[in-house]
Scaffold this motif. Structure first.
Motif, PDB file in Angstrom:
ATOM      1  N   ALA A  48       2.388   1.723  -3.454  1.00  0.00           N
ATOM      2  CA  ALA A  48       1.362   2.206  -4.395  1.00  0.00           C
ATOM      3  C   ALA A  48       1.050   3.672  -4.132  1.00  0.00           C
ATOM      4  O   ALA A  48       0.886   4.459  -5.069  1.00  0.00           O
ATOM      5  CB  ALA A  48       0.095   1.357  -4.280  1.00  0.00           C
ATOM      6  N   GLN A 107       0.834  -1.205   0.000  1.00  0.00           N
ATOM      7  CA  GLN A 107       0.000   0.000   0.000  1.00  0.00           C
ATOM      8  C   GLN A 107       0.867   1.252   0.000  1.00  0.00           C
ATOM      9  O   GLN A 107       0.560   2.225  -0.694  1.00  0.00           O
ATOM     10  CB  GLN A 107      -0.915   0.013   1.219  1.00  0.00           C
ATOM     11  CG  GLN A 107      -1.985  -1.045   1.186  1.00  0.00           C
ATOM     12  CD  GLN A 107      -2.797  -1.064   2.480  1.00  0.00           C
ATOM     13  OE1 GLN A 107      -2.462  -0.415   3.450  1.00  0.00           O
ATOM     14  NE2 GLN A 107      -3.868  -1.846   2.480  1.00  0.00           N
ATOM     15  N   TYR A 138      -8.053  -1.118  -4.427  1.00  0.00           N
ATOM     16  CA  TYR A 138      -6.791  -0.655  -5.003  1.00  0.00           C
ATOM     17  C   TYR A 138      -6.954   0.835  -5.305  1.00  0.00           C
ATOM     18  O   TYR A 138      -6.933   1.266  -6.449  1.00  0.00           O
ATOM     19  CB  TYR A 138      -6.459  -1.417  -6.280  1.00  0.00           C
ATOM     20  CG  TYR A 138      -6.291  -2.919  -6.107  1.00  0.00           C
ATOM     21  CD1 TYR A 138      -5.777  -3.472  -4.939  1.00  0.00           C
ATOM     22  CD2 TYR A 138      -6.631  -3.784  -7.130  1.00  0.00           C
ATOM     23  CE1 TYR A 138      -5.623  -4.834  -4.800  1.00  0.00           C
ATOM     24  CE2 TYR A 138      -6.468  -5.152  -7.004  1.00  0.00           C
ATOM     25  CZ  TYR A 138      -5.961  -5.674  -5.835  1.00  0.00           C
ATOM     26  OH  TYR A 138      -5.800  -7.027  -5.713  1.00  0.00           O
ATOM     27  N   THR A 176      -4.023   2.724  -7.200  1.00  0.00           N
ATOM     28  CA  THR A 176      -3.961   2.305  -8.600  1.00  0.00           C
ATOM     29  C   THR A 176      -5.116   2.931  -9.375  1.00  0.00           C
ATOM     30  O   THR A 176      -4.931   3.409 -10.495  1.00  0.00           O
ATOM     31  CB  THR A 176      -4.025   0.765  -8.703  1.00  0.00           C
ATOM     32  OG1 THR A 176      -3.000   0.210  -7.876  1.00  0.00           O
ATOM     33  CG2 THR A 176      -3.848   0.301 -10.134  1.00  0.00           C
ATOM     34  N   LEU A 228     -10.919  -2.282  -9.652  1.00  0.00           N
ATOM     35  CA  LEU A 228      -9.949  -1.719  -8.711  1.00  0.00           C
ATOM     36  C   LEU A 228     -10.628  -1.230  -7.437  1.00  0.00           C
ATOM     37  O   LEU A 228     -10.131  -1.459  -6.330  1.00  0.00           O
ATOM     38  CB  LEU A 228      -9.162  -0.583  -9.372  1.00  0.00           C
ATOM     39  CG  LEU A 228      -8.243  -0.973 -10.523  1.00  0.00           C
ATOM     40  CD1 LEU A 228      -7.671   0.275 -11.187  1.00  0.00           C
ATOM     41  CD2 LEU A 228      -7.145  -1.908 -10.061  1.00  0.00           C
ATOM     42  N   ASN A 276     -11.675  -4.128  -5.146  1.00  0.00           N
ATOM     43  CA  ASN A 276     -10.542  -4.754  -4.472  1.00  0.00           C
ATOM     44  C   ASN A 276      -9.744  -3.782  -3.608  1.00  0.00           C
ATOM     45  O   ASN A 276      -8.684  -4.123  -3.116  1.00  0.00           O
ATOM     46  CB  ASN A 276      -9.649  -5.447  -5.499  1.00  0.00           C
ATOM     47  CG  ASN A 276     -10.306  -6.693  -6.024  1.00  0.00           C
ATOM     48  OD1 ASN A 276     -10.445  -7.671  -5.307  1.00  0.00           O
ATOM     49  ND2 ASN A 276     -10.754  -6.654  -7.273  1.00  0.00           N
TER      50      ASN A 276
END
Length: 156
Positions: A26, A23, A66, A69, A61, A64
């Motif tokens: 990202a 994390q 994300y 992202t 995304l 999940n």
């Protein structure tokens, strides 16, 4: 007394075990991209197909979690900060959305459909499908799985 190197290794291992390291990486990438993004340069106009694909990816995304992202995708492609409505996507893609499929991204249903196509047709490639995947079967309409598989075999 532990050295600085030992301390760094322990902190890194702890962050990785907790799932935080990915994390953080990202988040750093997203922040760097955001800092480097030239907002004065107009984004290319998306074709209808690319827009739908990007929206399907964004939905996946978000599901999940994300987030970083997804923020890079949104910034890089010029997508609106407000996603397209799911009902619009299902209508455009000719997808049947039922109670089971509404709880997951549309991409899961599409994947499930094609896994089933290979499972039932003469070009079977998937032997064991989990119960979770079975839940999302038959979401897409109008597919003739056997004809599709026969077409693949004749083309080989």
């Amino acid at each position: 007394m532990a050295s600085v190197g030992d301390l760094k290794a322990v902190v890194k291992d702890t962050l990785e075990k907790r799932g935080v390291m990915g994390q953080l990486k990202a988040r750093v990438r997203a922040e760097v991209f955001e800092a480097l993004d030239d907002r004065s340069e107009p984004k290319p106009v998306l074709s209808p197909e690319n827009l739908l694909i990007n929206e399907l990816i964004r939905e996946y995304l978000a599901f999940n979690k994300y987030r970083y992202t997804a923020s890079v995708l949104t910034a890089e492609t010029g997508l609106s900060d407000i996603p397209l409505d799911r009902s619009f996507l299902t209508k455009e893609l000719n997808v049947v959305d039922d109670m089971n499929s509404q709880s997951v991204p549309i991409l899961y249903g599409i994947l499930s459909h094609f896994l089933k196509e290979h499972e039932e047709g003469p070009c079977q490639r998937v032997e064991n499908v989990s119960a979770e995947k079975q839940t999302f079967r038959n979401i897409l309409r109008g597919r003739n799985t056997k004809a599709s598989c026969l077409h693949q075999i004749k083309g080989q």
